[in-house]
Design a protein around this motif. Sequence first.
Motif, PDB file in Angstrom:
ATOM      1  N   VAL A  11       4.519  -4.239 -14.802  1.00 35.19           N
ATOM      2  CA  VAL A  11       5.253  -4.804 -13.666  1.00 35.19           C
ATOM      3  C   VAL A  11       6.567  -4.037 -13.536  1.00 35.19           C
ATOM      4  O   VAL A  11       7.365  -3.983 -14.476  1.00 35.19           O
ATOM      5  CB  VAL A  11       5.514  -6.308 -13.879  1.00 35.19           C
ATOM      6  CG1 VAL A  11       6.329  -6.864 -12.716  1.00 35.19           C
ATOM      7  CG2 VAL A  11       4.195  -7.056 -14.017  1.00 35.19           C
ATOM      8  N   LEU A  12       6.791  -3.424 -12.365  1.00 32.20           N
ATOM      9  CA  LEU A  12       7.937  -2.542 -12.176  1.00 32.20           C
ATOM     10  C   LEU A  12       9.226  -3.321 -11.945  1.00 32.20           C
ATOM     11  O   LEU A  12       9.236  -4.404 -11.362  1.00 32.20           O
ATOM     12  CB  LEU A  12       7.688  -1.606 -10.992  1.00 32.20           C
ATOM     13  CG  LEU A  12       6.446  -0.711 -11.092  1.00 32.20           C
ATOM     14  CD1 LEU A  12       6.299   0.127  -9.831  1.00 32.20           C
ATOM     15  CD2 LEU A  12       6.524   0.193 -12.315  1.00 32.20           C
ATOM     16  N   ASN A  13      10.345  -2.696 -12.380  1.00 31.46           N
ATOM     17  CA  ASN A  13      11.667  -3.246 -12.104  1.00 31.46           C
ATOM     18  C   ASN A  13      12.593  -2.112 -11.677  1.00 31.46           C
ATOM     19  O   ASN A  13      12.161  -0.960 -11.535  1.00 31.46           O
ATOM     20  CB  ASN A  13      12.224  -3.994 -13.326  1.00 31.46           C
ATOM     21  CG  ASN A  13      12.303  -3.099 -14.564  1.00 31.46           C
ATOM     22  OD1 ASN A  13      12.613  -1.911 -14.482  1.00 31.46           O
ATOM     23  ND2 ASN A  13      12.007  -3.674 -15.732  1.00 31.46           N
ATOM     24  N   MET A  14      13.865  -2.422 -11.457  1.00 29.55           N
ATOM     25  CA  MET A  14      14.806  -1.425 -10.955  1.00 29.55           C
ATOM     26  C   MET A  14      14.973  -0.249 -11.910  1.00 29.55           C
ATOM     27  O   MET A  14      15.093   0.903 -11.476  1.00 29.55           O
ATOM     28  CB  MET A  14      16.165  -2.083 -10.699  1.00 29.55           C
ATOM     29  CG  MET A  14      17.112  -1.251  -9.842  1.00 29.55           C
ATOM     30  SD  MET A  14      16.604  -1.206  -8.106  1.00 29.55           S
ATOM     31  CE  MET A  14      17.132  -2.834  -7.561  1.00 29.55           C
ATOM     32  N   ASP A  15      14.973  -0.503 -13.201  1.00 32.75           N
ATOM     33  CA  ASP A  15      15.110   0.589 -14.170  1.00 32.75           C
ATOM     34  C   ASP A  15      13.925   1.541 -14.092  1.00 32.75           C
ATOM     35  O   ASP A  15      14.082   2.766 -14.200  1.00 32.75           O
ATOM     36  CB  ASP A  15      15.229   0.021 -15.595  1.00 32.75           C
ATOM     37  CG  ASP A  15      16.565  -0.666 -15.831  1.00 32.75           C
ATOM     38  OD1 ASP A  15      17.534  -0.297 -15.136  1.00 32.75           O
ATOM     39  OD2 ASP A  15      16.629  -1.569 -16.686  1.00 32.75           O
ATOM     40  N   HIS A  16      12.731   0.975 -13.916  1.00 31.52           N
ATOM     41  CA  HIS A  16      11.549   1.829 -13.769  1.00 31.52           C
ATOM     42  C   HIS A  16      11.691   2.712 -12.531  1.00 31.52           C
ATOM     43  O   HIS A  16      11.336   3.896 -12.547  1.00 31.52           O
ATOM     44  CB  HIS A  16      10.281   0.965 -13.634  1.00 31.52           C
ATOM     45  CG  HIS A  16       9.948   0.208 -14.864  1.00 31.52           C
ATOM     46  ND1 HIS A  16       9.503  -1.091 -14.843  1.00 31.52           N
ATOM     47  CD2 HIS A  16       9.998   0.564 -16.180  1.00 31.52           C
ATOM     48  CE1 HIS A  16       9.287  -1.505 -16.084  1.00 31.52           C
ATOM     49  NE2 HIS A  16       9.577  -0.520 -16.910  1.00 31.52           N
ATOM     50  N   ASP A  60       0.835  -1.199   0.000  1.00 26.91           N
ATOM     51  CA  ASP A  60       0.000   0.000   0.000  1.00 26.91           C
ATOM     52  C   ASP A  60       0.872   1.252   0.000  1.00 26.91           C
ATOM     53  O   ASP A  60       2.074   1.205   0.273  1.00 26.91           O
ATOM     54  CB  ASP A  60      -0.979   0.006   1.182  1.00 26.91           C
ATOM     55  CG  ASP A  60      -0.289   0.036   2.540  1.00 26.91           C
ATOM     56  OD1 ASP A  60       0.704   0.773   2.697  1.00 26.91           O
ATOM     57  OD2 ASP A  60      -0.748  -0.675   3.452  1.00 26.91           O
ATOM     58  N   TYR A  61       0.242   2.375  -0.325  1.00 27.32           N
ATOM     59  CA  TYR A  61       0.953   3.652  -0.491  1.00 27.32           C
ATOM     60  C   TYR A  61       1.731   4.038   0.764  1.00 27.32           C
ATOM     61  O   TYR A  61       2.893   4.469   0.685  1.00 27.32           O
ATOM     62  CB  TYR A  61      -0.056   4.733  -0.861  1.00 27.32           C
ATOM     63  CG  TYR A  61       0.494   6.138  -0.885  1.00 27.32           C
ATOM     64  CD1 TYR A  61       1.353   6.547  -1.898  1.00 27.32           C
ATOM     65  CD2 TYR A  61       0.154   7.060   0.114  1.00 27.32           C
ATOM     66  CE1 TYR A  61       1.865   7.844  -1.925  1.00 27.32           C
ATOM     67  CE2 TYR A  61       0.653   8.350   0.093  1.00 27.32           C
ATOM     68  CZ  TYR A  61       1.512   8.740  -0.926  1.00 27.32           C
ATOM     69  OH  TYR A  61       2.019  10.011  -0.934  1.00 27.32           O
ATOM     70  N   VAL A  91       2.576   4.014  -7.395  1.00 29.54           N
ATOM     71  CA  VAL A  91       1.203   3.509  -7.275  1.00 29.54           C
ATOM     72  C   VAL A  91       0.455   3.657  -8.593  1.00 29.54           C
ATOM     73  O   VAL A  91      -0.346   2.786  -8.982  1.00 29.54           O
ATOM     74  CB  VAL A  91       0.463   4.238  -6.132  1.00 29.54           C
ATOM     75  CG1 VAL A  91      -1.009   3.872  -6.112  1.00 29.54           C
ATOM     76  CG2 VAL A  91       1.108   3.907  -4.789  1.00 29.54           C
ATOM     77  N   SER A  92       0.718   4.742  -9.292  1.00 28.78           N
ATOM     78  CA  SER A  92       0.045   4.961 -10.579  1.00 28.78           C
ATOM     79  C   SER A  92       0.616   4.052 -11.666  1.00 28.78           C
ATOM     80  O   SER A  92      -0.132   3.430 -12.439  1.00 28.78           O
ATOM     81  CB  SER A  92       0.194   6.425 -10.982  1.00 28.78           C
ATOM     82  OG  SER A  92      -0.393   6.668 -12.238  1.00 28.78           O
ATOM     83  N   ALA A  93       1.960   3.936 -11.726  1.00 27.82           N
ATOM     84  CA  ALA A  93       2.613   3.198 -12.810  1.00 27.82           C
ATOM     85  C   ALA A  93       2.383   1.700 -12.722  1.00 27.82           C
ATOM     86  O   ALA A  93       2.273   1.023 -13.760  1.00 27.82           O
ATOM     87  CB  ALA A  93       4.110   3.493 -12.799  1.00 27.82           C
TER      88      ALA A  93
END
Length: 419
Positions: A359-364, A333-334, A352-354
């Motif tokens: 699926v997020l990774n380190m570069d993101h 959660d935020y 939270v938006s992206a």
Amino acid sequence: MNFDRLKEKLEILADAAKYDVSCSSSGGSRKNKKGALGDSSASGICHTYTEDGRCVSLLKILLTNHCIYDCAYCVSRSSNDIKRAAFTVEEVVDLTINFYRRNYIEGLFLSSGIFKNADTTMERMVRVAKKLRLEENFNGYIHLKSIPGASDELMQEAALYADRLSVNLEIPTESGLKLLAPEKNRQDMLNPMKYIQNGIAQYKDEKKLFRKTPKFAPAGQSTQMIVGATNENDLQIIKVADHFYKNFSLKRVYYSGYVPVLEDKRLPALTTEVPMLRENRLYQSDWLMRFYGFKAEEILDPNMPFLDLEVDPKLSWALRHLDQFPVNLQTADYQMILRIPGIGVKTAQKIVSARRFQVLNMDHLKKLGAAVNRAKYFIDFNAGNAFLKYLTNQNLKKLLIGGSSSKFHNQFSQQLTLF
């Protein structure tokens, strides 16, 4: 007009004002009008800071450094053998307008020693603001330092002409105040703060009914505490700040590291360094309470009453609560994302938006603005994170602070000159 004497007054009273750091101008909302001068809109006023963090962009002066009180920590104390000076109302108004027109300053921060009594001093300061507003059509930023013990009538008038008001608590605890300023009464400081709080609330209610309700301290009120003059610990200080945020609706609490200026057995020695790093840690703790959802008792507790000077308080909390980590950015959660070291409010909102779209990774994470050099040890991704092997390492703290250096130097710089 005797310009040499005026310049001498300015040097004396600008120098005496440099110890007050509570001169932020954010939150003003006075717009420029045809035929008027200045603008104190919500975009704020551009400031200049010395390397020790003092704000110098406003015309920041005392009305006078004469004072009836003998506070041990104050350079203007009545028993101190210094050169005294006082501006007239007209001189402050003329300086403000002339400096503004020359683009030296964009607003006025006016404080004062207390001469004769609180009402006399406050009345003189209100006259300055009133003259600027009504006679000079000045719509720039005005911050008045409220005088403890001033009447409600004067506080009412001050709030109508100033953008922000502030009453300095000076020493965090009442016992510390009694030690260093026995002539002062904490209740005299609280009364105008409560009056302004009630006035702001009333203004908001009336504004809903009457569109042209006069502005009432539109940038709110603030206060300042001196850090290091007495023996309060950091836990006591942030609890005092937390109390005033919750019960007096303050916009800001400012922390001013004590600058040794006078020899007194009740005070630290003149050779004592200004606690600038401690001051910075208190500001960071303040930020955690205001924007990150931390409670004062989470940041420190009786077993650990002082902030860690090696790492910021958010990282310190994380190192003491490793059981809360790692945090999976895809599912957490935020509020928990906010507690990850190296991730600020804006970055947490972006995460939270992206994550709704990929699926997020380190570069993101880097692209979203996180300080990955810290955050990478406390986060988990669906694809895993190789840095998590260090999370249980006894040397994690050293790993995090290795190679870092503080921007705070062991020196105190004087207030910058306007010339």
